[in-house]
Design a protein around this motif. Structure first.
Motif, PDB file in Angstrom:
ATOM      1  N   ARG A 117      38.666  40.186  37.498  1.00 40.81           N
ATOM      2  CA  ARG A 117      38.804  40.508  38.926  1.00 40.81           C
ATOM      3  C   ARG A 117      38.201  41.870  39.250  1.00 40.81           C
ATOM      4  N   GLU A 118      38.473  42.833  38.368  1.00 43.45           N
ATOM      5  CA  GLU A 118      37.940  44.176  38.602  1.00 43.45           C
ATOM      6  C   GLU A 118      36.419  44.158  38.594  1.00 43.45           C
ATOM      7  N   ARG A 119      35.857  43.413  37.642  1.00 42.58           N
ATOM      8  CA  ARG A 119      34.384  43.387  37.571  1.00 42.58           C
ATOM      9  C   ARG A 119      33.776  42.664  38.770  1.00 42.58           C
ATOM     10  N   MET A 120      34.472  41.631  39.230  1.00 44.68           N
ATOM     11  CA  MET A 120      33.961  40.930  40.423  1.00 44.68           C
ATOM     12  C   MET A 120      33.974  41.876  41.629  1.00 44.68           C
ATOM     13  N   HIS A 121      35.078  42.588  41.796  1.00 49.68           N
ATOM     14  CA  HIS A 121      35.172  43.509  42.944  1.00 49.68           C
ATOM     15  C   HIS A 121      34.140  44.628  42.840  1.00 49.68           C
ATOM     16  N   LYS A 122      33.921  45.092  41.613  1.00 53.00           N
ATOM     17  CA  LYS A 122      32.928  46.155  41.406  1.00 53.00           C
ATOM     18  C   LYS A 122      31.528  45.673  41.801  1.00 53.00           C
ATOM     19  N   ALA A 123      31.198  44.441  41.386  1.00 57.52           N
ATOM     20  CA  ALA A 123      29.884  43.866  41.720  1.00 57.52           C
ATOM     21  C   ALA A 123      29.746  43.725  43.234  1.00 57.52           C
ATOM     22  N   MET A 124      30.827  43.272  43.890  1.00 53.97           N
ATOM     23  CA  MET A 124      30.769  43.089  45.352  1.00 53.97           C
ATOM     24  C   MET A 124      30.611  44.437  46.052  1.00 53.97           C
ATOM     25  N   ASP A 125      31.375  45.444  45.583  1.00 56.01           N
ATOM     26  CA  ASP A 125      31.301  46.771  46.218  1.00 56.01           C
ATOM     27  C   ASP A 125      29.919  47.383  46.052  1.00 56.01           C
ATOM     28  N   LYS A 126      29.396  47.263  44.827  1.00 52.06           N
ATOM     29  CA  LYS A 126      28.111  47.882  44.530  1.00 52.06           C
ATOM     30  C   LYS A 126      26.978  47.315  45.387  1.00 52.06           C
ATOM     31  N   THR A 127      27.028  46.012  45.663  1.00 53.07           N
ATOM     32  CA  THR A 127      25.891  45.336  46.309  1.00 53.07           C
ATOM     33  C   THR A 127      26.114  45.080  47.804  1.00 53.07           C
ATOM     34  N   ARG A 128      27.218  45.603  48.335  1.00 52.18           N
ATOM     35  CA  ARG A 128      27.642  45.281  49.705  1.00 52.18           C
ATOM     36  C   ARG A 128      26.568  45.523  50.770  1.00 52.18           C
ATOM     37  N   GLU A 129      25.760  46.553  50.591  1.00 49.10           N
ATOM     38  CA  GLU A 129      24.774  46.898  51.630  1.00 49.10           C
ATOM     39  C   GLU A 129      23.457  46.135  51.468  1.00 49.10           C
ATOM     40  N   ASN A 130      23.292  45.412  50.370  1.00 46.82           N
ATOM     41  CA  ASN A 130      22.019  44.722  50.111  1.00 46.82           C
ATOM     42  C   ASN A 130      21.808  43.559  51.070  1.00 46.82           C
ATOM     43  N   ARG A 131      20.543  43.300  51.390  1.00 50.48           N
ATOM     44  CA  ARG A 131      20.275  42.245  52.370  1.00 50.48           C
ATOM     45  C   ARG A 131      19.131  41.302  51.976  1.00 50.48           C
ATOM     46  N   ALA A 132      18.508  41.485  50.800  1.00 52.45           N
ATOM     47  CA  ALA A 132      17.377  40.604  50.455  1.00 52.45           C
ATOM     48  C   ALA A 132      17.853  39.156  50.344  1.00 52.45           C
ATOM     49  N   LEU A 133      19.049  38.967  49.789  1.00 51.78           N
ATOM     50  CA  LEU A 133      19.609  37.616  49.617  1.00 51.78           C
ATOM     51  C   LEU A 133      21.122  37.743  49.492  1.00 51.78           C
TER      52      LEU A 133
END
Ligand code: IPE
Ligand code: IPE
Ligand code: MG
Length: 255
Positions: A117-133
């Protein structure tokens, strides 16, 4: 002529593709290998699919990785899948972030280990601003769960006085569903030959085009995706209207 055809196809390119990645187990069994071997191979197809979508400038990709019913599988297979998810998160997130991919996990994440769960949340937080896909990964996901959680969250908003029960309609409820804010799902693909939804997106598939392919997920490559997208481009999406309305041609035998 050629470019006119190309632009017509371009205009019909799906903005949001959702895929049931099915057939890993059979792919491995045919090779007399454990099912987990098929899941590992499946990750290569997943990666190739993300790269394909980036190349084709598809806006959103939603992948069914683990259903709320998949917990019923033998403990060994479920354990192997959890290990694969952990490893994939460690291995892939930085590179996907570099490509500008926004990673979102949809589903009831509370059932997973704290570590996962922690790693999933970390991945989501890290990439939140990305917009390519937008790359949405459905884990412990069920379409019925999604409907229930949307209804519960709307009811909570009503009890807090932020929403009136009278104001609940298709538009306001949509905001509580997974994938809210992303383009609607245009194209649903299921690999592996089965023709069913298996409790994947229900609300969100209302007007998606459904394409079923026999290829087992680990064998999926750009040519299979090209032909699914070609099939999508050949469909006439009417959304309740008549064919003449959609094409702008005169009505034949109008009432
Ligand atoms: C899909 O492949 C992956 C998951 C459900 C995790 P399967 O494991 O269902 O493969 P088949 O359908 O048994 O071949
Ligand atoms: C659906 O595949 C779930 C995923 C691909 C993650 P299943 O293999 O679990 O579906 P059923 O059981 O054949 O309907
Ligand atoms: Mg299956």
């Amino acid at each position: 002529m050629k470019s006119a055809t190309a632009s017509a196809v371009q205009a019909r390119a799906p903005r949001h593709v959702a895929i049931v990645m099915d057939g890993n187990g059979r792919w491995a069994e045919r090779r007399h290998r454990p099912r987990s071997f098929g899941h590992r191979e499946g990750q290569k197809a997943l990666r190739a699919t993300v790269e394909y979508c980036l190349r084709k400038e598809i806006r959103a990709l939603t992948l069914f990785a683990f259903s709320s019913e998949n917990w019923k599988r033998p403990a060994g297979e479920v354990g192997a899948l959890m290990q694969l998810f952990l490893k994939a998160l460690d291995r892939e997130v930085d590179e996907l972030h570099g490509y500008g991919v926004r990673i979102e996990f949809i589903g009831d994440l509370s059932a997973f280990s704290t570590e996962l769960r922690e790693r999933m949340h970390k991945a989501m937080d890290k990439t939140r601003e990305n917009r390519a896909l937008y790359a949405n990964v459905a884990v412990n996901y069920g379409g019925r769960w999604d409907i229930a959680q949307a209804a519960r969250r709307a009811a909570e908003a009503v009890s807090r006085g932020e929403l009136s029960a009278d104001a609940i309609n298709e538009d306001s409820l949509a905001a509580y569903f997974s994938l809210a804010g992303q383009p609607p799902v245009d194209l649903f693909i299921r690999t592996g030959g089965e023709q069913r939804i298996s409790n994947f997106l229900l609300w969100q598939l209302a007007y998606a085009e459904l394409v079923f392919v026999d290829t087992l997920w680990p064998d999926v490559d750009a040519s299979i995706l090209d032909s699914a997208i070609g099939e999508f481009a050949s469909r006439e999406r009417r959304f309740g209207k008549t064919s003449a309305q959609v094409t702008g041609s005169p009505e034949q035998g109008a009432a």
